[in-house]
Design an enzyme around this catalytic site. Structure first.
Site, PDB file in Angstrom:
ATOM      1  N   MET A  70       0.844  -1.197   0.000  1.00 37.82           N
ATOM      2  CA  MET A  70       0.000   0.000   0.000  1.00 37.82           C
ATOM      3  C   MET A  70       0.877   1.244   0.000  1.00 37.82           C
ATOM      4  O   MET A  70       1.715   1.417   0.893  1.00 37.82           O
ATOM      5  CB  MET A  70      -0.933  -0.004   1.221  1.00 37.82           C
ATOM      6  N   CYS A  85      -3.818  -1.375  -9.095  1.00 36.94           N
ATOM      7  CA  CYS A  85      -3.998  -0.036  -8.526  1.00 36.94           C
ATOM      8  C   CYS A  85      -5.138   0.690  -9.242  1.00 36.94           C
ATOM      9  O   CYS A  85      -5.109   0.833 -10.467  1.00 36.94           O
ATOM     10  CB  CYS A  85      -2.714   0.780  -8.629  1.00 36.94           C
TER      11      CYS A  85
END
Length: 323
Positions: free
Chosen positions: A18, A102
Protein backbone atom coordinates in the site's frame (compact mmCIF):
# COMPACT_ATOMS: atom_id res chain seq x y z
CA UNK A 1 3.31 -23.85 4.49
CA UNK A 2 2.78 -22.17 1.10
CA UNK A 3 5.40 -22.36 -1.64
CA UNK A 4 5.63 -19.65 -4.31
CA UNK A 5 8.17 -20.45 -7.01
CA UNK A 6 10.28 -22.41 -4.53
CA UNK A 7 10.03 -19.71 -1.83
CA UNK A 8 8.56 -21.19 1.34
CA UNK A 9 6.12 -19.05 3.37
CA UNK A 10 5.35 -20.44 6.81
CA UNK A 11 2.24 -18.41 7.67
CA UNK A 12 -0.48 -17.97 5.01
CA UNK A 13 -0.86 -14.27 5.80
CA UNK A 14 0.48 -11.55 3.50
CA UNK A 15 0.70 -7.81 4.05
CA UNK A 16 -0.68 -6.16 0.92
CA UNK A 17 1.46 -3.45 -0.68
CA UNK A 18 0.00 0.00 0.00
CA UNK A 19 1.49 3.31 -1.14
CA UNK A 20 2.39 5.58 1.77
CA UNK A 21 1.76 2.80 4.30
CA UNK A 22 3.89 -0.32 3.87
CA UNK A 23 7.30 1.24 4.32
CA UNK A 24 10.11 -0.74 5.94
CA UNK A 25 9.16 0.41 9.46
CA UNK A 26 5.54 -0.69 9.24
CA UNK A 27 6.47 -3.94 7.50
CA UNK A 28 8.84 -4.70 10.39
CA UNK A 29 6.03 -4.21 12.92
CA UNK A 30 3.66 -6.42 10.90
CA UNK A 31 6.23 -9.21 10.61
CA UNK A 32 6.64 -9.17 14.39
CA UNK A 33 2.89 -9.75 14.66
CA UNK A 34 2.85 -12.71 12.30
CA UNK A 35 2.83 -11.57 8.66
CA UNK A 36 4.28 -14.45 6.64
CA UNK A 37 4.99 -12.37 3.52
CA UNK A 38 5.55 -8.62 3.26
CA UNK A 39 5.76 -6.38 0.21
CA UNK A 40 7.16 -2.93 -0.48
CA UNK A 41 5.06 0.01 -1.59
CA UNK A 42 4.62 0.08 -5.36
CA UNK A 43 7.56 1.57 -7.23
CA UNK A 44 7.47 2.94 -10.75
CA UNK A 45 9.58 0.88 -13.15
CA UNK A 46 10.00 4.01 -15.25
CA UNK A 47 11.38 5.88 -12.24
CA UNK A 48 13.86 3.04 -11.64
CA UNK A 49 14.96 3.10 -15.28
CA UNK A 50 15.57 6.86 -14.99
CA UNK A 51 17.48 6.27 -11.72
CA UNK A 52 15.09 8.39 -9.67
CA UNK A 53 16.70 8.89 -6.25
CA UNK A 54 13.37 8.86 -4.38
CA UNK A 55 12.39 5.40 -5.66
CA UNK A 56 15.44 3.38 -4.60
CA UNK A 57 14.90 3.80 -0.80
CA UNK A 58 11.35 2.43 -1.16
CA UNK A 59 12.90 -0.90 -2.13
CA UNK A 60 15.10 -1.24 0.94
CA UNK A 61 14.35 -4.35 2.97
CA UNK A 62 14.51 -4.64 6.73
CA UNK A 63 16.96 -6.84 8.60
CA UNK A 64 15.95 -10.49 8.16
CA UNK A 65 12.93 -9.41 6.07
CA UNK A 66 12.40 -12.65 4.22
CA UNK A 67 10.38 -13.95 2.51
CA UNK A 68 9.46 -10.59 1.05
CA UNK A 69 8.41 -9.08 -2.27
CA UNK A 70 9.19 -5.82 -4.05
CA UNK A 71 6.35 -4.43 -6.14
CA UNK A 72 6.77 -2.50 -9.38
CA UNK A 73 4.24 -0.97 -11.73
CA UNK A 74 4.21 0.16 -15.34
CA UNK A 75 2.98 -0.96 -18.77
CA UNK A 76 6.01 -0.66 -21.06
CA UNK A 77 7.47 -4.19 -21.34
CA UNK A 78 11.01 -2.95 -22.07
CA UNK A 79 10.99 -0.63 -19.09
CA UNK A 80 9.35 -3.24 -16.85
CA UNK A 81 12.04 -5.79 -17.72
CA UNK A 82 14.80 -3.35 -16.79
CA UNK A 83 12.89 -2.10 -13.74
CA UNK A 84 12.41 -5.66 -12.49
CA UNK A 85 16.14 -6.33 -12.75
CA UNK A 86 16.95 -3.12 -10.84
CA UNK A 87 14.27 -3.78 -8.20
CA UNK A 88 15.55 -7.30 -7.58
CA UNK A 89 19.18 -6.21 -7.40
CA UNK A 90 18.54 -3.23 -5.13
CA UNK A 91 16.06 -4.89 -2.76
CA UNK A 92 17.34 -8.45 -2.65
CA UNK A 93 13.67 -9.43 -2.46
CA UNK A 94 12.69 -13.07 -2.82
CA UNK A 95 9.81 -12.18 -5.15
CA UNK A 96 9.01 -9.40 -7.61
CA UNK A 97 5.31 -8.50 -7.68
CA UNK A 98 3.63 -6.68 -10.56
CA UNK A 99 0.91 -4.19 -9.70
CA UNK A 100 -1.98 -4.70 -12.12
CA UNK A 101 -4.60 -3.64 -9.59
CA UNK A 102 -4.00 -0.04 -8.53
CA UNK A 103 -7.30 1.82 -9.10
CA UNK A 104 -6.00 5.37 -8.60
CA UNK A 105 -7.04 7.36 -11.71
CA UNK A 106 -3.61 8.84 -12.50
CA UNK A 107 -2.17 5.30 -12.54
CA UNK A 108 -5.02 3.28 -14.07
CA UNK A 109 -6.07 5.85 -16.67
CA UNK A 110 -2.55 5.90 -18.10
CA UNK A 111 -2.71 2.14 -18.67
CA UNK A 112 -0.70 1.12 -15.61
CA UNK A 113 -2.05 -0.72 -12.55
CA UNK A 114 -5.62 -1.93 -13.12
CA UNK A 115 -5.51 -0.24 -16.53
CA UNK A 116 -3.66 -3.37 -17.71
CA UNK A 117 -6.82 -5.42 -17.12
CA UNK A 118 -8.31 -3.60 -20.13
CA UNK A 119 -5.43 -4.81 -22.28
CA UNK A 120 -4.73 -8.47 -21.36
CA UNK A 121 -2.38 -9.02 -24.33
CA UNK A 122 -0.14 -6.20 -23.15
CA UNK A 123 -0.43 -7.48 -19.57
CA UNK A 124 0.93 -10.84 -20.70
CA UNK A 125 3.87 -9.17 -22.45
CA UNK A 126 4.55 -7.14 -19.30
CA UNK A 127 4.49 -10.27 -17.13
CA UNK A 128 6.83 -12.13 -19.48
CA UNK A 129 9.21 -9.16 -19.54
CA UNK A 130 9.30 -8.90 -15.74
CA UNK A 131 9.98 -12.63 -15.44
CA UNK A 132 12.92 -12.26 -17.84
CA UNK A 133 14.30 -9.27 -15.94
CA UNK A 134 13.69 -10.36 -12.36
CA UNK A 135 15.30 -13.80 -12.50
CA UNK A 136 13.29 -14.75 -9.40
CA UNK A 137 9.67 -15.79 -8.81
CA UNK A 138 7.18 -13.18 -10.09
CA UNK A 139 3.65 -12.68 -8.77
CA UNK A 140 0.84 -10.50 -10.10
CA UNK A 141 -1.74 -8.56 -8.10
CA UNK A 142 -4.95 -7.52 -9.85
CA UNK A 143 -8.65 -6.85 -9.36
CA UNK A 144 -11.83 -8.49 -10.64
CA UNK A 145 -11.81 -6.29 -13.73
CA UNK A 146 -12.32 -2.68 -14.75
CA UNK A 147 -16.02 -2.52 -13.84
CA UNK A 148 -18.88 -4.93 -13.12
CA UNK A 149 -19.62 -5.18 -16.84
CA UNK A 150 -16.09 -6.30 -17.69
CA UNK A 151 -15.05 -8.75 -14.98
CA UNK A 152 -12.24 -10.79 -16.51
CA UNK A 153 -10.20 -11.94 -13.49
CA UNK A 154 -10.52 -15.67 -14.27
CA UNK A 155 -9.23 -15.37 -17.85
CA UNK A 156 -6.65 -12.85 -16.66
CA UNK A 157 -5.35 -15.21 -13.96
CA UNK A 158 -5.06 -18.07 -16.45
CA UNK A 159 -3.13 -15.80 -18.82
CA UNK A 160 -0.76 -14.80 -16.00
CA UNK A 161 -0.19 -18.44 -15.09
CA UNK A 162 0.55 -19.27 -18.72
CA UNK A 163 2.96 -16.32 -18.91
CA UNK A 164 4.92 -17.85 -16.04
CA UNK A 165 3.64 -16.08 -12.90
CA UNK A 166 4.43 -18.05 -9.74
CA UNK A 167 1.27 -16.85 -7.93
CA UNK A 168 -1.53 -14.30 -8.20
CA UNK A 169 -3.22 -12.05 -5.66
CA UNK A 170 -6.82 -11.07 -6.36
CA UNK A 171 -8.59 -8.10 -4.76
CA UNK A 172 -12.31 -8.83 -4.76
CA UNK A 173 -13.35 -5.44 -6.16
CA UNK A 174 -13.35 -3.84 -9.60
CA UNK A 175 -11.27 -0.79 -10.50
CA UNK A 176 -14.39 1.40 -10.56
CA UNK A 177 -15.37 0.26 -7.04
CA UNK A 178 -12.04 1.51 -5.67
CA UNK A 179 -12.47 0.52 -1.99
CA UNK A 180 -16.24 0.93 -1.69
CA UNK A 181 -18.88 -1.73 -1.21
CA UNK A 182 -18.10 -5.32 -0.30
CA UNK A 183 -15.36 -7.49 -1.75
CA UNK A 184 -16.76 -10.29 -3.89
CA UNK A 185 -15.09 -13.48 -2.71
CA UNK A 186 -17.01 -15.61 -5.25
CA UNK A 187 -14.76 -14.38 -8.06
CA UNK A 188 -11.62 -15.11 -6.01
CA UNK A 189 -12.92 -18.66 -5.55
CA UNK A 190 -13.49 -18.90 -9.32
CA UNK A 191 -9.88 -17.82 -9.93
CA UNK A 192 -8.59 -20.42 -7.46
CA UNK A 193 -10.56 -23.14 -9.24
CA UNK A 194 -9.21 -22.05 -12.64
CA UNK A 195 -5.44 -22.02 -11.97
CA UNK A 196 -2.83 -24.36 -10.54
CA UNK A 197 -0.55 -21.71 -9.00
CA UNK A 198 -1.06 -20.31 -5.47
CA UNK A 199 -3.77 -17.66 -5.08
CA UNK A 200 -3.82 -14.90 -2.45
CA UNK A 201 -7.28 -13.65 -1.49
CA UNK A 202 -7.50 -9.92 -0.77
CA UNK A 203 -10.43 -7.84 0.39
CA UNK A 204 -12.37 -7.25 3.63
CA UNK A 205 -10.13 -8.98 6.17
CA UNK A 206 -10.78 -6.66 9.10
CA UNK A 207 -10.86 -8.99 12.11
CA UNK A 208 -9.13 -12.18 13.18
CA UNK A 209 -11.96 -14.51 12.20
CA UNK A 210 -12.00 -13.10 8.65
CA UNK A 211 -8.73 -14.86 7.72
CA UNK A 212 -9.93 -18.46 8.13
CA UNK A 213 -13.28 -17.43 6.63
CA UNK A 214 -11.81 -16.00 3.41
CA UNK A 215 -9.50 -18.99 3.00
CA UNK A 216 -12.31 -21.47 3.62
CA UNK A 217 -14.73 -19.66 1.30
CA UNK A 218 -12.36 -19.10 -1.61
CA UNK A 219 -10.06 -22.08 -1.25
CA UNK A 220 -7.18 -19.61 -1.63
CA UNK A 221 -3.70 -20.44 -0.36
CA UNK A 222 -3.07 -17.17 1.49
CA UNK A 223 -5.04 -14.24 2.88
CA UNK A 224 -3.67 -10.83 1.93
CA UNK A 225 -4.48 -8.07 4.41
CA UNK A 226 -4.64 -4.42 3.38
CA UNK A 227 -6.60 -1.59 5.00
CA UNK A 228 -7.49 -3.75 8.02
CA UNK A 229 -4.01 -3.18 9.46
CA UNK A 230 -4.16 0.63 9.35
CA UNK A 231 -3.07 1.45 12.90
CA UNK A 232 -3.69 -2.18 13.82
CA UNK A 233 -0.73 -4.48 13.06
CA UNK A 234 -2.07 -6.78 15.82
CA UNK A 235 -4.62 -7.99 13.26
CA UNK A 236 -1.90 -10.37 12.03
CA UNK A 237 -1.56 -11.95 15.49
CA UNK A 238 -5.34 -12.25 15.71
CA UNK A 239 -5.60 -13.84 12.25
CA UNK A 240 -2.78 -16.25 13.01
CA UNK A 241 -4.47 -17.33 16.25
CA UNK A 242 -7.76 -17.86 14.42
CA UNK A 243 -6.04 -19.95 11.74
CA UNK A 244 -4.43 -22.10 14.46
CA UNK A 245 -7.75 -22.59 16.22
CA UNK A 246 -6.54 -20.63 19.24
CA UNK A 247 -8.45 -17.91 21.15
CA UNK A 248 -8.20 -14.58 19.35
CA UNK A 249 -6.18 -12.17 21.54
CA UNK A 250 -7.42 -8.69 22.31
CA UNK A 251 -5.36 -5.76 21.03
CA UNK A 252 -2.84 -4.57 23.64
CA UNK A 253 -3.71 -1.69 25.99
CA UNK A 254 -3.61 1.83 24.54
CA UNK A 255 -0.26 2.68 26.19
CA UNK A 256 1.37 -0.32 24.49
CA UNK A 257 -0.25 0.56 21.17
CA UNK A 258 1.17 4.07 21.44
CA UNK A 259 4.63 2.66 22.20
CA UNK A 260 4.42 0.54 19.04
CA UNK A 261 3.38 3.59 17.01
CA UNK A 262 6.32 5.60 18.39
CA UNK A 263 8.75 2.78 17.58
CA UNK A 264 7.37 2.66 14.04
CA UNK A 265 7.91 6.40 13.58
CA UNK A 266 11.43 6.19 15.04
CA UNK A 267 12.34 3.43 12.60
CA UNK A 268 10.84 5.43 9.74
CA UNK A 269 12.83 8.52 10.78
CA UNK A 270 16.05 6.50 10.82
CA UNK A 271 15.26 5.19 7.34
CA UNK A 272 13.83 8.20 5.48
CA UNK A 273 14.57 11.21 7.68
CA UNK A 274 12.66 12.83 10.52
CA UNK A 275 10.77 15.35 8.39
CA UNK A 276 9.16 12.86 6.00
CA UNK A 277 8.56 10.30 8.76
CA UNK A 278 6.73 12.85 10.89
CA UNK A 279 4.59 14.07 8.01
CA UNK A 280 3.53 10.47 7.35
CA UNK A 281 3.04 9.89 11.09
CA UNK A 282 0.19 12.41 11.05
CA UNK A 283 -2.21 9.99 9.36
CA UNK A 284 -0.68 6.84 10.80
CA UNK A 285 -0.85 7.94 14.44
CA UNK A 286 -4.48 8.97 13.93
CA UNK A 287 -5.18 5.42 12.73
CA UNK A 288 -3.69 4.02 15.93
CA UNK A 289 -6.23 6.12 17.88
CA UNK A 290 -9.26 4.99 15.86
CA UNK A 291 -12.12 4.15 18.19
CA UNK A 292 -10.37 5.55 21.29
CA UNK A 293 -12.90 7.61 23.31
CA UNK A 294 -12.15 11.31 23.78
CA UNK A 295 -9.15 11.20 21.42
CA UNK A 296 -10.32 14.18 19.35
CA UNK A 297 -8.04 16.70 21.06
CA UNK A 298 -4.95 14.56 20.44
CA UNK A 299 -5.91 13.89 16.84
CA UNK A 300 -5.88 17.68 16.38
CA UNK A 301 -2.37 17.73 17.85
CA UNK A 302 -1.24 14.82 15.67
CA UNK A 303 -1.99 16.65 12.40
CA UNK A 304 0.55 19.30 13.45
CA UNK A 305 3.43 16.88 14.18
CA UNK A 306 6.72 17.95 12.56
CA UNK A 307 9.38 16.37 14.80
CA UNK A 308 9.88 13.26 16.91
CA UNK A 309 9.80 15.55 19.95
CA UNK A 310 6.20 16.39 18.94
CA UNK A 311 5.47 12.66 18.76
CA UNK A 312 6.87 12.12 22.26
CA UNK A 313 4.93 15.10 23.66
CA UNK A 314 1.61 13.96 22.17
CA UNK A 315 2.23 10.39 23.33
CA UNK A 316 2.90 11.54 26.90
CA UNK A 317 -0.38 13.45 26.84
CA UNK A 318 -2.33 10.47 25.53
CA UNK A 319 -0.87 8.21 28.22
CA UNK A 320 -1.63 10.79 30.91
CA UNK A 321 -5.21 11.55 29.85
CA UNK A 322 -6.58 8.55 27.96
CA UNK A 323 -4.88 5.43 29.29
Amino acid sequence: MVTIGGIEIETPLALGPMAGVTDMAFRTICREQGAGLTCTEMVSAKALCYQDKKSIPLLQMGEKETPAAAQIFGSDPVCMEEGAAIAHEVSGADIIDINMGCPVPKVANSGDGSGLMRNPDLAVRVAEAVIRGAKCPVTVKFRLGWDKGSINCVEFAKAMEEAGAAAVAVHGRTKVQMYSGTANWDWIRAVKQAVNIPVMANGDVFKGSDAPRILRYTGADMAMIGRGVFGNPWLFAQCRAALNGEPIPDPPPLAERCDTAVRQFEMAAANKGEKIACLEARKQYAWYLKGVPHAGYYKEQIVKITTLEDVYRVTAGIKRDLC
